[in-house]
Write a protein that holds these residues in place. Structure first.
Motif, PDB file in Angstrom:
ATOM      1  N   THR A   3       0.835  -1.205   0.000  1.00 44.35           N
ATOM      2  CA  THR A   3       0.000   0.000   0.000  1.00 44.35           C
ATOM      3  C   THR A   3       0.872   1.258   0.000  1.00 44.35           C
ATOM      4  N   ALA A   4       1.911   1.231   0.842  1.00 39.01           N
ATOM      5  CA  ALA A   4       2.772   2.408   0.974  1.00 39.01           C
ATOM      6  C   ALA A   4       3.463   2.723  -0.341  1.00 39.01           C
ATOM      7  N   LEU A   5       4.008   1.691  -0.985  1.00 36.12           N
ATOM      8  CA  LEU A   5       4.700   1.915  -2.254  1.00 36.12           C
ATOM      9  C   LEU A   5       3.725   2.445  -3.301  1.00 36.12           C
ATOM     10  N   SER A   6       2.521   1.873  -3.351  1.00 35.23           N
ATOM     11  CA  SER A   6       1.522   2.354  -4.313  1.00 35.23           C
ATOM     12  C   SER A   6       1.199   3.814  -4.069  1.00 35.23           C
ATOM     13  N   LEU A   7       1.016   4.154  -2.802  1.00 37.96           N
ATOM     14  CA  LEU A   7       0.636   5.534  -2.488  1.00 37.96           C
ATOM     15  C   LEU A   7       1.742   6.508  -2.903  1.00 37.96           C
ATOM     16  N   ILE A   8       2.991   6.129  -2.662  1.00 33.62           N
ATOM     17  CA  ILE A   8       4.100   7.020  -3.021  1.00 33.62           C
ATOM     18  C   ILE A   8       4.176   7.173  -4.543  1.00 33.62           C
ATOM     19  N   LEU A   9       4.046   6.049  -5.257  1.00 33.66           N
ATOM     20  CA  LEU A   9       4.091   6.131  -6.728  1.00 33.66           C
ATOM     21  C   LEU A   9       2.915   6.942  -7.267  1.00 33.66           C
TER      22      LEU A   9
ATOM     23  N   ALA B  46     -15.198  15.388 -11.386  1.00 30.20           N
ATOM     24  CA  ALA B  46     -14.299  14.322 -10.938  1.00 30.20           C
ATOM     25  C   ALA B  46     -12.850  14.803 -10.848  1.00 30.20           C
ATOM     26  N   VAL B  47     -12.377  15.541 -11.847  1.00 29.43           N
ATOM     27  CA  VAL B  47     -10.969  15.964 -11.790  1.00 29.43           C
ATOM     28  C   VAL B  47     -10.733  16.911 -10.618  1.00 29.43           C
ATOM     29  N   LEU B  48     -11.720  17.778 -10.359  1.00 28.64           N
ATOM     30  CA  LEU B  48     -11.553  18.714  -9.238  1.00 28.64           C
ATOM     31  C   LEU B  48     -11.574  17.960  -7.912  1.00 28.64           C
ATOM     32  N   VAL B  49     -12.544  17.063  -7.764  1.00 29.40           N
ATOM     33  CA  VAL B  49     -12.636  16.274  -6.528  1.00 29.40           C
ATOM     34  C   VAL B  49     -11.371  15.424  -6.350  1.00 29.40           C
ATOM     35  N   HIS B  50     -10.903  14.843  -7.450  1.00 29.15           N
ATOM     36  CA  HIS B  50      -9.717  13.989  -7.395  1.00 29.15           C
ATOM     37  C   HIS B  50      -8.507  14.795  -6.920  1.00 29.15           C
ATOM     38  N   ALA B  51      -8.374  16.011  -7.445  1.00 28.26           N
ATOM     39  CA  ALA B  51      -7.225  16.847  -7.070  1.00 28.26           C
ATOM     40  C   ALA B  51      -7.300  17.232  -5.595  1.00 28.26           C
ATOM     41  N   VAL B  52      -8.496  17.646  -5.145  1.00 24.99           N
ATOM     42  CA  VAL B  52      -8.638  18.084  -3.750  1.00 24.99           C
ATOM     43  C   VAL B  52      -8.403  16.891  -2.805  1.00 24.99           C
ATOM     44  N   ALA B  53      -8.999  15.739  -3.154  1.00 21.17           N
ATOM     45  CA  ALA B  53      -8.829  14.558  -2.307  1.00 21.17           C
ATOM     46  C   ALA B  53      -7.366  14.118  -2.273  1.00 21.17           C
ATOM     47  N   ALA B  54      -6.673  14.270  -3.410  1.00 26.42           N
ATOM     48  CA  ALA B  54      -5.260  13.886  -3.454  1.00 26.42           C
ATOM     49  C   ALA B  54      -4.425  14.770  -2.542  1.00 26.42           C
ATOM     50  N   VAL B  55      -4.732  16.077  -2.559  1.00 22.32           N
ATOM     51  CA  VAL B  55      -4.011  16.983  -1.651  1.00 22.32           C
ATOM     52  C   VAL B  55      -4.261  16.555  -0.202  1.00 22.32           C
ATOM     53  N   CYS B  56      -5.516  16.233   0.112  1.00 21.19           N
ATOM     54  CA  CYS B  56      -5.856  15.824   1.486  1.00 21.19           C
ATOM     55  C   CYS B  56      -5.110  14.546   1.865  1.00 21.19           C
ATOM     56  N   ILE B  57      -5.094  13.564   0.967  1.00 29.39           N
ATOM     57  CA  ILE B  57      -4.497  12.283   1.345  1.00 29.39           C
ATOM     58  C   ILE B  57      -2.977  12.435   1.481  1.00 29.39           C
TER      59      ILE B  57
END
Lengths: 328, 243
Positions: free
Chosen positions: B46-52, B176-187
């Motif tokens: 999971t960690a490697l996937s998240l970093i990539l 979707a792209v906006l939500v994806h970007a915001v969620a990515a920043v959060c994660i």
């Protein structure tokens, strides 16, 4: 009649491109210094009132761009294929519309394709440096070597134009025949049009010509005739003369007030800057906390207490006054 | 697991925050098993996937980081790989979720822990309540990751044009792209908190590498859990050689 563009010269220097890299006004995902001098803006004017729906433009586009459309199906309508594809840069869209004022059936035919916006949404959304460029003459062109096939241009475009090829995974759309325009020719569709429904020239010339056409249409009873050069995208370098310019959407969904979606603006604007700032802040806060608070270390006493607990010897009671909040 | 569960049927039930494989081994220092081999492998996949995903996603998010596409073989490869890595992360994290969700249910002491967050940040753990296997901060990371991964996979599929173009409208793709970007920043922020906490609290990283922490670490940070482990230890003390 609009004076036709003369045939190309056969002189040896005639094939030298008249614009190129040095005339790039905008480049996707890049900062460019705009050229000191802007080229004369060009435009294609599509007069839907003169269009006879022959599809010569559609055929000429395939031919000039060396495209082969898949053999499709007859859906019982003239529109064919049913939508723009990576191989169909321009498409005649046919609409049967009953004019509520006259009760007449009107056959609206619109040549759909890239509008070459002055403020291109595709270019704004594109993440790949140099995959989309805008020349100072107004042509918006895709550079396939740089395209990564992500489809962000599709989300950015207010007109639903770009299509991603399943073959090479890059985005395709009308180039306004930038290769022809570069050597002083008009686009292939314009060249092929038998009724001069498509004309090509400088943007000012096209506006003037449109004015004449609109005056003519109004004199024939089309009170709402007008030019479609939508200000929401800064104007376009493909314009329409519409006999019902008050309702562009009747022409197979031509947007009434196109603009780059606020969602795309937010995504490419505030989200990018705030997002990077927030992530940077989180990392900096961690670093600062470590510097100020120091590492959180386990003490010898903790280890001894754990050993006592594991051995069954009761460890010392915790200091008084800290019991609250504990689970029994 | 079987021994513990069989016993607990006759004694008290196993607490929520005691997971299969958690155990205490007395010694100097006391050794506490915190994660099984399977859980650790699951975590690092999971960690490697998240970093990539973060690297490839950032490359497509902002032009100034587009050069990161070089790590993945160029822009086309980055565009093609990113969603598939997301699929790996989704299923890998689903495994972690099934392992850890029970121990991450809210507990009474979480409120007190949060109310005394300033003591947490100052490292004054003697002023905090006794904590089970996870404190409120760790639970925040767990549930934050869980929720955000759902949002990211859903919005990610909506913008995965290669296979799912026909299933959403362009307006939905824009959302979707906006939500994806915001969620990515959060994660990524949640990830920064997670990694920083592991670095700050010494003795933590061993839990995810060798699977063990010292008794002192468990005493200091997760005393309730340690007590539960000692309490549920079969045969209690003294340990038999066979154990």
């Amino acid at each position: 009649m609009f004076p036709p563009i003369p045939n190309p010269s056969v002189a040896s220097d005639a094939a030298t491109p008249r614009f190129g890299e040095k005339d790039i006004l905008r480049r996707s995902a890049s900062e460019v210094t705009p050229p000191a001098q802007r080229l004369t803006e060009v435009a294609k004017l599509i007069d839907v009132s003169k269009c006879i729906g022959c599809k010569a433009c559609q055929a000429a586009c395939l031919e000039w761009n060396n495209l082969t459309e898949e053999i499709g199906f007859n859906h019982g309508v003239y529109t064919n294929p049913m939508d723009l594809t990576p191989d169909t840069f321009t498409l005649m869209r046919f609409t049967e519309w009953v004019n509520p004022e006259t009760e007449n059936l009107e056959w609206l035919i619109r040549k759909d394709g890239c509008m070459h916006c002055e403020d291109p949404g595709c270019l704004k959304a594109c993440p790949a440096p140099g995959a989309i460029v805008q020349y100072s003459n107004g042509i918006v062109d895709f550079q396939h070597d740089n395209c990564i096939g992500c489809g962000y241009c599709i989300k950015g475009c207010p007109f639903n134009i770009p299509r991603i090829s399943k073959v090479d995974h890059t985005a395709y759309k009308c180039t306004l025949c930038s290769d022809r325009v570069a050597v002083g020719q008009g686009p292939a569709c314009q060249k092929a049009c038998p009724t001069q429904a498509i004309v090509f020239g400088t943007k000012d010339e096209m506006k003037d010509w449109a004015e004449l056409r609109i005056t003519d249409l109004k004199s024939r009873g089309f009170a709402n005739a007008g030019l479609y050069d939508p200000p929401g995208v800064g104007g376009t370098h493909v314009m329409y003369v519409l006999h019902h310019a008050d309702t562009p959407s009747i022409y197979a969904g031509l947007p009434d007030n196109p603009r780059i979606s606020p969602l795309v603006d937010a995504w490419k604007g505030v989200t990018k800057y705030v997002g990077l700032a927030v992530m940077g802040f989180a990392a900096a806060a961690g670093f600062l906390h470590y510097v100020v608070a120091g590492p959180n270390k386990v003490s010898e006493e903790d280890e001894e207490n754990a050993e006592r607990l594991a051995d069954g010897t009761p460890p010392p009671a915790p200091p008084a006054g800290l019991q609250e909040g504990r689970t029994p | 697991m079987s021994a513990g569960n069989l016993k607990s049927r006759h004694q008290q039930p196993t607490p929520d925050d005691v997971e299969p494989g958690d155990s205490v081994r007395p010694g100097h220092p006391v050794q506490v098993s915190r994660y099984t081999v399977a859980a650790r492998i699951n975590h690092w996949v999971t960690a490697l996937s998240l970093i990539l995903l973060a690297l490839s996603g950032m490359a497509l998010f902002t032009p100034s980081l587009f050069f990161l596409t070089g790590l993945f073989g160029g822009g086309q490869w980055t565009r093609a790989l990113h969603p598939w890595i997301g699929v790996v992360l989704f299923f890998s994290f689903a495994g972690l979720f099934l392992r850890f969700w029970k121990a991450n249910l809210p507990a009474r002491e979480d409120g007190t822990w949060l109310a005394r967050i300033s003591d947490v940040l100052r490292g004054r753990e003697e002023r905090l309540p006794e904590i089970g296997k996870y404190n409120a901060g760790q639970k925040f990371v767990f549930w934050g990751m869980s929720g955000l991964i759902i949002v990211l996979i859903a919005s990610g599929i909506a913008m995965w044009d290669q296979y799912f173009y026909a299933f959403t409208s362009i307006e939905q793709k824009r959302v979707a792209v906006l939500v994806h970007a915001v969620a990515a920043v959060c994660i990524i922020c949640v990830w920064i908190i997670h990694v920083y906490a592991a670095i700050w609290v010494k003795g933590t990283i061993g839990a995810m590498t060798r699977g063990k922490v010292t008794g002192g670490w468990a005493w200091r940070h997760h005393r309730k859990w340690l007590r539960e482990l000692v309490g549920t230890r079969p045969g209690k003390r003294p340990p038999t050689p066979a154990e």
